[in-house]
Design an enzyme around this catalytic site. Structure first.
Site, PDB file in Angstrom:
ATOM      1  N   LYS A 186       1.405 -17.055   1.904  1.00 40.90           N
ATOM      2  CA  LYS A 186       2.378 -16.104   2.464  1.00 40.90           C
ATOM      3  C   LYS A 186       3.726 -16.803   2.653  1.00 40.90           C
ATOM      4  O   LYS A 186       3.839 -18.000   2.426  1.00 40.90           O
ATOM      5  CB  LYS A 186       1.870 -15.551   3.786  1.00 40.90           C
ATOM      6  CG  LYS A 186       0.369 -15.341   3.866  1.00 40.90           C
ATOM      7  CD  LYS A 186      -0.178 -14.286   2.920  1.00 40.90           C
ATOM      8  CE  LYS A 186      -1.696 -14.254   3.035  1.00 40.90           C
ATOM      9  NZ  LYS A 186      -2.371 -13.195   2.376  1.00 40.90           N
TER      10      LYS A 186
HETATM   11  C1  LIG Z   1      -3.959 -13.146   3.048  1.00 38.47           C
HETATM   12  C2  LIG Z   1      -4.404 -11.828   3.496  1.00 38.47           C
HETATM   13  C3  LIG Z   1      -5.358 -11.684   4.515  1.00 38.47           C
HETATM   14  C4  LIG Z   1      -6.104 -12.853   5.123  1.00 38.47           C
HETATM   15  O1  LIG Z   1      -5.260 -13.763   5.745  1.00 38.47           O
HETATM   16  P1  LIG Z   1      -5.885 -15.151   6.284  1.00 38.47           P
HETATM   17  O2  LIG Z   1      -4.799 -15.664   7.203  1.00 38.47           O
HETATM   18  O3  LIG Z   1      -6.058 -16.028   5.083  1.00 38.47           O
HETATM   19  O4  LIG Z   1      -7.131 -14.858   6.984  1.00 38.47           O
HETATM   20  C5  LIG Z   1      -5.670 -10.406   4.943  1.00 38.47           C
HETATM   21  N1  LIG Z   1      -5.090  -9.323   4.394  1.00 38.47           N
HETATM   22  C6  LIG Z   1      -4.178  -9.415   3.406  1.00 38.47           C
HETATM   23  C7  LIG Z   1      -3.555  -8.181   2.851  1.00 38.47           C
HETATM   24  C8  LIG Z   1      -3.811 -10.676   2.904  1.00 38.47           C
HETATM   25  O5  LIG Z   1      -2.943 -10.764   1.904  1.00 38.47           O
END
Ligand SMILES: *Cc1c(COP(=O)(O)O)cnc(C)c1O
Length: 381
Positions: A186
């Site tokens: 992210k």
């Molecule tokens: C990355 C992501 C998650 C999970 O995030 P983590 O911090 O890795 O648990 C959940 N939902 C979406 C849409 C994502 O892109």
């Protein structure tokens, strides 16, 4: 791959000396578990996304799980989710013993709409998880009105959407409950990490207890107290805490968010410009009501285009460029074998045919040229 050209990754976190120094300072302070830096990160992050309260946790998956617990979702309940999402969005519904019900997305944004949610609503539907997929804002205002009309709870999965906007306000502003991710894929990263944001003080307080074993006094408060504090465990909780080392990094990252979004939007414009000469590739873009942070930049080859996505991925890999298949569809994975679903043609087309192009803060125009050149060569075949 020509020897003089470096590999182009699909994503690279923008981390530097400042993050390293902040982490070192947290270590040197001796306070490494959840403490003052987590509290400061929560305040700063919530303020940035337009929410009253932030509750830091160990991942967005943990945030989504706690969100559903706080909303009181459990066995016998159905929760509408897009299949077109990282699998955690659907999995968390199963963590609380409820049933994920897959809904279709709209082609232009890859997001749920009130119409696609309504198509799968039943008498058992209690909640909707709305995803702002790849940073492209979903029309959360329309979904909030829809959920209010039908007495449904709404949890926003804003894992990818820090810095995206919806009608001029940050995604997250006005959300009853939103979950965020700080995974390195992210924009902002703390290694692993997540956050919940809400305007409701009672909900925030409950979430703080739930992330810390259901304790009515946090370990940090107990440590700072001059008199003995006997904590109580008020309900079944979890250990989903973030560390102060992570929060120290997060604070530095948060200060860079505006620059990250500006650069990603510049690079997205750079792709738009270069791809204009390539008919047959539809690129993801801002919806009419908001602006994406372009956490993911995907292109969709026109239907029936020969070769298709996998040939493009192979050609890019051959040229030392790391791209990715499009957003996954949970209903097609073995973990959901036998799980009933309505037909999801738009979801299946996007997941089967789209590809995510490299986009990272330090990417150069020359690197974008290299990516588009490979796509052009393949298009000409
Ligand atoms: C990355 C992501 C998650 C999970 O995030 P983590 O911090 O890795 O648990 C959940 N939902 C979406 C849409 C994502 O892109």
């Amino acid at each position: 791959m020509p020897a003089q050209l470096g590999r182009i990754p699909v994503m690279k976190p923008w981390l530097g000396e400042e993050e390293a120094a902040a982490a070192a300072e947290a270590v040197a302070s001796g306070w490494v578990a959840q403490g003052p830096r987590v509290a400061e990160f929560e305040r700063a992050f919530a303020a940035r996304v337009g929410a009253a309260h932030g509750i830091a946790v160990s991942s967005c998956t943990a945030a989504l799980h706690l969100g559903l617990v706080a909303l009181g979702i459990g066995p016998g309940d159905e929760v509408v989710v897009p299949s077109l999402s990282f699998i955690a969005t659907a999995n968390v519904v199963r963590y609380v013993g409820a049933r994920p019900v897959f809904a279709e997305v709209e082609a232009a944004t890859g997001n749920l709409t009130a119409e696609t949610a309504e198509a799968v609503r039943t008498a058992r539907t209690r909640a909707v998880i709305l995803v702002h997929q790849g940073g492209v804002p979903a029309d959360a205002e329309a979904l909030r009105a829809y959920c209010a009309r039908h007495g449904l709870l709404l949890l926003e999965d804003a894992a990818c959407a820090a810095g995206s906007t919806l009608r001029g306000r940050p995604v997250g502003a006005g959300a009853a409950l939103a979950a965020w991710s700080f995974h390195p894929r992210k924009l902002l990263t703390t290694g692993e990490g997540g956050m919940l944001t809400t305007d409701d003080p009672a909900c925030a307080e409950r979430l703080r207890r739930l992330r810390e074993h259901g304790m009515d006094v946090s370990a940090a408060q107990r440590h700072l107290s001059r008199t003995p504090v006997l904590e109580r465990y008020t309900e079944l909780g979890f250990n989903y805490r973030m560390t102060d080392i992570q929060a120290a990094v997060g604070l530095v990252q948060l200060a860079k968010l505006d620059a990250m979004v500006a650069r990603r939007r510049e690079l997205a414009a750079g792709y738009r410009e270069r791809l204009r000469a390539l008919p047959g590739l539809v690129a993801i873009d801002d919806p009419p009501y908001g602006e994406s942070n372009f956490q993911s930049y995907w292109v969709l080859p026109e239907e029936g285009r020969p070769g298709g996505r996998d040939r493009l991925l192979a050609a890019l890999a051959e040229a030392g460029i790391s791209a990715r298949r499009g957003i996954m569809a949970a209903h097609l994975e073995p973990a959901y074998a036998g799980h009933p679903s309505v037909p999801l043609p738009v979801t299946e087309r996007i997941t089967r045919d789209s590809l995510i192009l490299p986009l990272f803060h330090t990417m150069t125009g020359e690197e974008q040229d290299r990516v588009v050149e490979v796509l052009r060569r393949e298009a000409g075949r």
